[in-house]
Design an enzyme around this catalytic site. Structure first.
Site, PDB file in Angstrom:
ATOM      1  N   GLY A 122       0.827  -1.201   0.000  1.00  0.00           N
ATOM      2  CA  GLY A 122       0.000   0.000   0.000  1.00  0.00           C
ATOM      3  C   GLY A 122       0.863   1.253   0.000  1.00  0.00           C
ATOM      4  N   GLY A 278      18.654  -2.787  17.623  1.00  0.00           N
ATOM      5  CA  GLY A 278      17.474  -1.933  17.592  1.00  0.00           C
ATOM      6  C   GLY A 278      16.712  -2.089  16.286  1.00  0.00           C
ATOM      7  CG  HIS A 451       0.225 -18.811  51.616  1.00  0.00           C
ATOM      8  ND1 HIS A 451       1.504 -18.339  51.488  1.00  0.00           N
ATOM      9  CD2 HIS A 451       0.282 -19.990  52.299  1.00  0.00           C
ATOM     10  CE1 HIS A 451       2.335 -19.180  52.088  1.00  0.00           C
ATOM     11  NE2 HIS A 451       1.624 -20.199  52.584  1.00  0.00           N
TER      12      HIS A 451
HETATM   13  P1  FAD Z   1       4.645  -4.920  12.510  1.00  0.00           P
HETATM   14  O1  FAD Z   1       4.315  -6.053  13.388  1.00  0.00           O
HETATM   15  O2  FAD Z   1       6.043  -4.733  12.080  1.00  0.00           O
HETATM   16  O3  FAD Z   1       3.704  -5.076  11.241  1.00  0.00           O
HETATM   17  C1  FAD Z   1       3.747  -4.210  10.171  1.00  0.00           C
HETATM   18  C2  FAD Z   1       3.156  -4.925   8.971  1.00  0.00           C
HETATM   19  O4  FAD Z   1       2.972  -3.982   7.933  1.00  0.00           O
HETATM   20  C3  FAD Z   1       4.049  -6.024   8.404  1.00  0.00           C
HETATM   21  O5  FAD Z   1       3.302  -7.192   8.249  1.00  0.00           O
HETATM   22  C4  FAD Z   1       4.501  -5.473   7.066  1.00  0.00           C
HETATM   23  O6  FAD Z   1       4.680  -6.472   6.071  1.00  0.00           O
HETATM   24  C5  FAD Z   1       3.322  -4.583   6.701  1.00  0.00           C
HETATM   25  N1  FAD Z   1       3.636  -3.496   5.767  1.00  0.00           N
HETATM   26  C6  FAD Z   1       4.650  -2.600   5.863  1.00  0.00           C
HETATM   27  N2  FAD Z   1       4.563  -1.713   4.864  1.00  0.00           N
HETATM   28  C7  FAD Z   1       3.491  -2.069   4.121  1.00  0.00           C
HETATM   29  C8  FAD Z   1       2.901  -1.538   2.960  1.00  0.00           C
HETATM   30  N3  FAD Z   1       3.370  -0.459   2.370  1.00  0.00           N
HETATM   31  N4  FAD Z   1       1.814  -2.162   2.466  1.00  0.00           N
HETATM   32  C9  FAD Z   1       1.313  -3.269   3.068  1.00  0.00           C
HETATM   33  N5  FAD Z   1       1.832  -3.801   4.164  1.00  0.00           N
HETATM   34  C10 FAD Z   1       2.899  -3.208   4.696  1.00  0.00           C
HETATM   35  N6  FAD Z   1       6.865  -7.004  21.298  1.00  0.00           N
HETATM   36  C11 FAD Z   1       6.185  -7.339  22.410  1.00  0.00           C
HETATM   37  O7  FAD Z   1       5.316  -6.569  22.838  1.00  0.00           O
HETATM   38  N7  FAD Z   1       6.429  -8.517  23.065  1.00  0.00           N
HETATM   39  C12 FAD Z   1       7.371  -9.389  22.632  1.00  0.00           C
HETATM   40  O8  FAD Z   1       7.564 -10.429  23.243  1.00  0.00           O
HETATM   41  C13 FAD Z   1       8.107  -9.062  21.474  1.00  0.00           C
HETATM   42  N8  FAD Z   1       9.046  -9.904  20.997  1.00  0.00           N
HETATM   43  C14 FAD Z   1       9.710  -9.587  19.841  1.00  0.00           C
HETATM   44  C15 FAD Z   1      10.694 -10.468  19.382  1.00  0.00           C
HETATM   45  C16 FAD Z   1      11.383 -10.176  18.231  1.00  0.00           C
HETATM   46  C17 FAD Z   1      12.429 -11.135  17.726  1.00  0.00           C
HETATM   47  C18 FAD Z   1      11.081  -8.985  17.500  1.00  0.00           C
HETATM   48  C19 FAD Z   1      11.797  -8.670  16.219  1.00  0.00           C
HETATM   49  C20 FAD Z   1      10.123  -8.106  17.961  1.00  0.00           C
HETATM   50  C21 FAD Z   1       9.432  -8.390  19.143  1.00  0.00           C
HETATM   51  N9  FAD Z   1       8.488  -7.518  19.675  1.00  0.00           N
HETATM   52  C22 FAD Z   1       7.813  -7.838  20.811  1.00  0.00           C
HETATM   53  C23 FAD Z   1       8.157  -6.251  19.014  1.00  0.00           C
HETATM   54  C24 FAD Z   1       6.850  -6.397  18.204  1.00  0.00           C
HETATM   55  O9  FAD Z   1       7.005  -7.445  17.281  1.00  0.00           O
HETATM   56  C25 FAD Z   1       6.529  -5.096  17.508  1.00  0.00           C
HETATM   57  O10 FAD Z   1       6.466  -4.051  18.450  1.00  0.00           O
HETATM   58  C26 FAD Z   1       5.175  -5.204  16.819  1.00  0.00           C
HETATM   59  O11 FAD Z   1       5.151  -6.244  15.886  1.00  0.00           O
HETATM   60  C27 FAD Z   1       4.831  -3.883  16.120  1.00  0.00           C
HETATM   61  O12 FAD Z   1       3.579  -4.001  15.546  1.00  0.00           O
HETATM   62  P2  FAD Z   1       3.162  -3.131  14.271  1.00  0.00           P
HETATM   63  O13 FAD Z   1       1.799  -3.594  13.908  1.00  0.00           O
HETATM   64  O14 FAD Z   1       3.391  -1.709  14.533  1.00  0.00           O
HETATM   65  O15 FAD Z   1       4.200  -3.525  13.126  1.00  0.00           O
HETATM   66  P1  NAD Z   2      17.120  -2.616  21.932  1.00  0.00           P
HETATM   67  O1  NAD Z   2      17.013  -1.171  21.710  1.00  0.00           O
HETATM   68  O2  NAD Z   2      16.338  -3.264  23.004  1.00  0.00           O
HETATM   69  O3  NAD Z   2      18.646  -3.015  22.201  1.00  0.00           O
HETATM   70  C1  NAD Z   2      19.677  -2.723  21.311  1.00  0.00           C
HETATM   71  C2  NAD Z   2      20.974  -2.721  22.096  1.00  0.00           C
HETATM   72  O4  NAD Z   2      22.037  -2.664  21.167  1.00  0.00           O
HETATM   73  C3  NAD Z   2      21.128  -1.514  23.009  1.00  0.00           C
HETATM   74  O5  NAD Z   2      21.474  -1.946  24.300  1.00  0.00           O
HETATM   75  C4  NAD Z   2      22.216  -0.691  22.353  1.00  0.00           C
HETATM   76  O6  NAD Z   2      23.009   0.027  23.270  1.00  0.00           O
HETATM   77  C5  NAD Z   2      23.024  -1.770  21.654  1.00  0.00           C
HETATM   78  N1  NAD Z   2      23.798  -1.293  20.507  1.00  0.00           N
HETATM   79  C6  NAD Z   2      23.432  -0.413  19.557  1.00  0.00           C
HETATM   80  N2  NAD Z   2      24.426  -0.262  18.647  1.00  0.00           N
HETATM   81  C7  NAD Z   2      25.438  -1.075  19.032  1.00  0.00           C
HETATM   82  C8  NAD Z   2      26.720  -1.379  18.501  1.00  0.00           C
HETATM   83  N3  NAD Z   2      27.160  -0.804  17.397  1.00  0.00           N
HETATM   84  N4  NAD Z   2      27.509  -2.265  19.156  1.00  0.00           N
HETATM   85  C9  NAD Z   2      27.073  -2.878  20.293  1.00  0.00           C
HETATM   86  N5  NAD Z   2      25.850  -2.620  20.840  1.00  0.00           N
HETATM   87  C10 NAD Z   2      25.043  -1.743  20.216  1.00  0.00           C
HETATM   88  O7  NAD Z   2      16.794  -3.268  20.499  1.00  0.00           O
HETATM   89  P2  NAD Z   2      16.536  -4.770  20.077  1.00  0.00           P
HETATM   90  O8  NAD Z   2      16.952  -5.710  21.147  1.00  0.00           O
HETATM   91  O9  NAD Z   2      17.100  -4.903  18.717  1.00  0.00           O
HETATM   92  O10 NAD Z   2      14.965  -4.811  19.982  1.00  0.00           O
HETATM   93  C11 NAD Z   2      14.269  -3.944  19.069  1.00  0.00           C
HETATM   94  C12 NAD Z   2      12.899  -3.616  19.553  1.00  0.00           C
HETATM   95  O11 NAD Z   2      12.075  -4.765  19.537  1.00  0.00           O
HETATM   96  C13 NAD Z   2      12.942  -3.080  20.966  1.00  0.00           C
HETATM   97  O12 NAD Z   2      12.571  -1.737  20.925  1.00  0.00           O
HETATM   98  C14 NAD Z   2      11.936  -3.866  21.722  1.00  0.00           C
HETATM   99  O13 NAD Z   2      10.972  -3.047  22.299  1.00  0.00           O
HETATM  100  C15 NAD Z   2      11.280  -4.783  20.698  1.00  0.00           C
HETATM  101  N6  NAD Z   2      11.274  -6.134  21.282  1.00  0.00           N
HETATM  102  C16 NAD Z   2      10.513  -6.350  22.387  1.00  0.00           C
HETATM  103  C17 NAD Z   2      10.535  -7.582  23.001  1.00  0.00           C
HETATM  104  C18 NAD Z   2       9.720  -7.802  24.223  1.00  0.00           C
HETATM  105  O14 NAD Z   2       8.827  -7.007  24.483  1.00  0.00           O
HETATM  106  N7  NAD Z   2       9.956  -8.850  25.007  1.00  0.00           N
HETATM  107  C19 NAD Z   2      11.344  -8.600  22.505  1.00  0.00           C
HETATM  108  C20 NAD Z   2      12.122  -8.336  21.397  1.00  0.00           C
HETATM  109  C21 NAD Z   2      12.069  -7.091  20.791  1.00  0.00           C
END
Ligand code: FAD
Ligand code: NAD
Length: 478
Positions: A122, A278, A451
């Site tokens: 989109g 990140g 508890h």
């Molecule tokens: P996304 O989930 O990224 O979805 C965006 C969607 O938009 C995608 O499907 C993409 O294909 C689609 N899209 C993009 N551009 C277009 C376009 N132009 N047209 C059509 N479709 C499009 N968060 C938690 O809260 N708990 C967790 O335990 C957790 N674990 C994580 C573990 C990992 C390894 C990672 C990478 C992330 C994790 N996160 C977790 C973060 C979480 O996945 C994201 O915060 C969340 O998915 C964001 O939701 P969103 O809907 O904004 O975007």
């Molecule tokens: P993050 O921001 O949690 O951690 C990235 C880490 O990489 C930071 O500590 C930063 O200081 C370090 N870093 C950055 N540049 C670096 C470099 N050049 N060399 C060494 N260290 C460096 O990001 P993430 O772990 O990639 O996760 C991305 C996002 O996904 C987060 O914002 C998180 O909210 C989301 N996420 C959430 C969950 C959850 O809710 N359990 C799980 C996975 C991911």
């Protein structure tokens, strides 16, 4: 008309699909666009969270935790298990099965709620027209009364370690290793680094985490991050703080990583390297130059507190806008925006969003840390209680960690709850409810907790705020 909708959502992650379902439930003619195509050529729904994020990572965390428990945790109960083996392909197949089931479920929910699903990319044009470029290259233009942008985020790359999809990978690659890497390097001791580092460490990898910052988990309360650092190090995670990666070189099937720490330049050789530094908002090719939507200086779509962009009738939610990149934050924004579009008065409490890191034990918190309160000049009271003094934690062999509660010194209102311990992800909901209901520490003190439960640590921490804990000696006499 067929190509006119009251609400068009771009992106079907937890922000977008929840917004679409809510808008449809509120009677709006709604369409959702998704571009993600799986290896089998079929569109998949649910975004990062369901496909390569929250869900698959938790599936692997569960499997690896059970393996570690079977290997090292049963002995203490008198259970003698011989020859515990991990079949990695079976573990990955289970994870893929869960993802399939849930993503198919989202497709069913969208259909069941009458949301029109459009497969393709989109792009928002001027005047709330949206082009959908289908997988065959054809373009369909639809007209929207309201648009919700929910394109999510993608991993950040760093020049010293370009991904090759095999040895140097991002979080998605780290969910797919066909076998346990002997030595695994992880760049970034953030949420992903700790969670996925834990998975492979429990399965037998020697894991080295290189973190650029000197502080471990700077966003968490210091008492908790200190506790967690000690525990993770004891578990075998080799976390190097103040280690800035400067380069990498392939050495056969391995990678040599160069990094700089306080002692100078060092190198480490790894079988696999995960870059987890990140994520960044994804907007490429999604916003035409004349659509009017503005980005902020960090590339996020600029929105107000109610997720309105700079164009009336166009909203943005989830990872593509400011705030924590968390699935539940995006979903709540989706509901808020759908309500606003339907003419309701809706808003979101950004101060009560829980954070969880699914390590073992888990880290979870909501509200302010002690360091934030100090920086803001807020007078506060603090109470903490260790799981070691909780009967249920002893029974579960889960005595690591603590609950810490912060309350306003004058009003007694709960300002933060910080937990390091087993099931912290579930327990933190008590803190979220306390913050949402503007509870005082006294409200928690006067509540009856079952508890024996781990949640008794929440009760005791609330009592400790006023030096009234029962199962530990209080710092001060009252
Ligand atoms: P996304 O989930 O990224 O979805 C965006 C969607 O938009 C995608 O499907 C993409 O294909 C689609 N899209 C993009 N551009 C277009 C376009 N132009 N047209 C059509 N479709 C499009 N968060 C938690 O809260 N708990 C967790 O335990 C957790 N674990 C994580 C573990 C990992 C390894 C990672 C990478 C992330 C994790 N996160 C977790 C973060 C979480 O996945 C994201 O915060 C969340 O998915 C964001 O939701 P969103 O809907 O904004 O975007
Ligand atoms: P993050 O921001 O949690 O951690 C990235 C880490 O990489 C930071 O500590 C930063 O200081 C370090 N870093 C950055 N540049 C670096 C470099 N050049 N060399 C060494 N260290 C460096 O990001 P993430 O772990 O990639 O996760 C991305 C996002 O996904 C987060 O914002 C998180 O909210 C989301 N996420 C959430 C969950 C959850 O809710 N359990 C799980 C996975 C991911």
């Amino acid at each position: 008309m067929a190509n006119q909708f009251e609400v068009v959502v771009i992106g079907s992650g937890p922000a977008g699909y929840v917004a679409a379902i809510k808008a449809a439930q509120l009677g709006k003619k709604t369409a959702i666009i998704e571009k993600w195509v799986k290896k089998d050529g079929k569109t998949t729904w649910g975004g990062t969270c369901l496909n390569v994020g929250c869900i698959p990572s938790k599936a692997l965390l569960q499997s690896s935790e059970m393996y570690a428990e079977a290997n090292h945790g049963l002995d203490i109960h008198g259970i003698d298990v011989k020859s515990v083996k991990m079949d990695v392909s079976k573990m990955l197949a289970r994870k893929d099965g869960i993802v399939d089931q849930l993503t198919t479920g989202i497709a069913g929910l969208l259909k069941g709620n009458g949301v029109t699903t459009l497969e393709g990319k989109g792009e928002l044009k001027a005047n709330k027209m949206v082009d959908v470029t289908k997988n065959d290259g054809s373009v369909e233009t639809i007209q929207a009364e309201n648009v919700i942008l929910a394109m999510g985020s993608v991993p950040v790359d760093i020049p010293p370690t370009p991904l090759d999809g095999s040895v140097i990978v991002d979080s998605t690659g780290a969910l797919e290793f066909p076998e346990v890497p002997k030595r695994l390097g992880v760049i970034g001791a953030g949420v992903i680094g700790l969670e996925l580092g834990s998975v492979w460490s429990r399965l037998g990898s020697e894991v080295v985490v290189l973190e650029a910052m000197e502080t471990f988990l700077a966003a968490a309360d210091k008492a908790i991050s200190k506790d967690a650092f000690k525990t993770f190090t004891k578990q075998g995670l080799d976390i190097r703080l103040g280690a800035r990666v400067t380069g990498s070189k392939m050495k056969g099937k391995k990678v040599e990583v160069t990094f700089q720490d306080s002692e100078g330049e060092k190198t480490e050789v790894f079988d696999k390297l995960v870059v987890a530094v990140g994520r960044r908002p994804y907007t490429e090719g999604c916003l035409s130059t004349d659509c009017g939507v503005k980005l902020d200086e960090r590339g996020f779509i600029f929105v107000d507190d109610q997720c309105r962009t700079t164009v009336p009738g166009v909203y943005a939610i989830g990872d593509v806008v400011r705030g924590p990149m968390l699935a539940h934050k995006g979903s709540e924004e989706g509901i808020m925006v759908a309500e606003i579009i339907a003419g309701h008065n809706a808003q979101m409490n950004y101060d009560a969003i829980p954070n969880v890191i699914y390590t073992h034990p888990e880290i979870a918190w909501v509200g302010k840390t002690e360091e934030e309160l100090k920086a803001d000049g807020v007078e506060y009271k603090s109470g903490a209680f260790p799981f070691a003094a909780i009967g249920r934690a002893q029974a579960a062999n889960a005595t690591d960690g603590q609950v810490k509660i912060l309350a306003d010194a004058k009003t007694d209102r709960v300002l933060g709850m910080h937990i390091f311990g087993m099931n912290a992800s579930e327990m933190v909901a008590q803190g979220v409810i306390a913050l949402e209901f503007a509870s005082s520490a006294e409200d928690l003190q006067l509540t009856c907790f079952a508890h024996p439960t781990l949640s008794e640590a929440v009760h005791e921490a609330a009592l400790a705020v006023d030096n009234m804990a029962i199962h530990k000696v209080n710092r001060k006499k009252r």
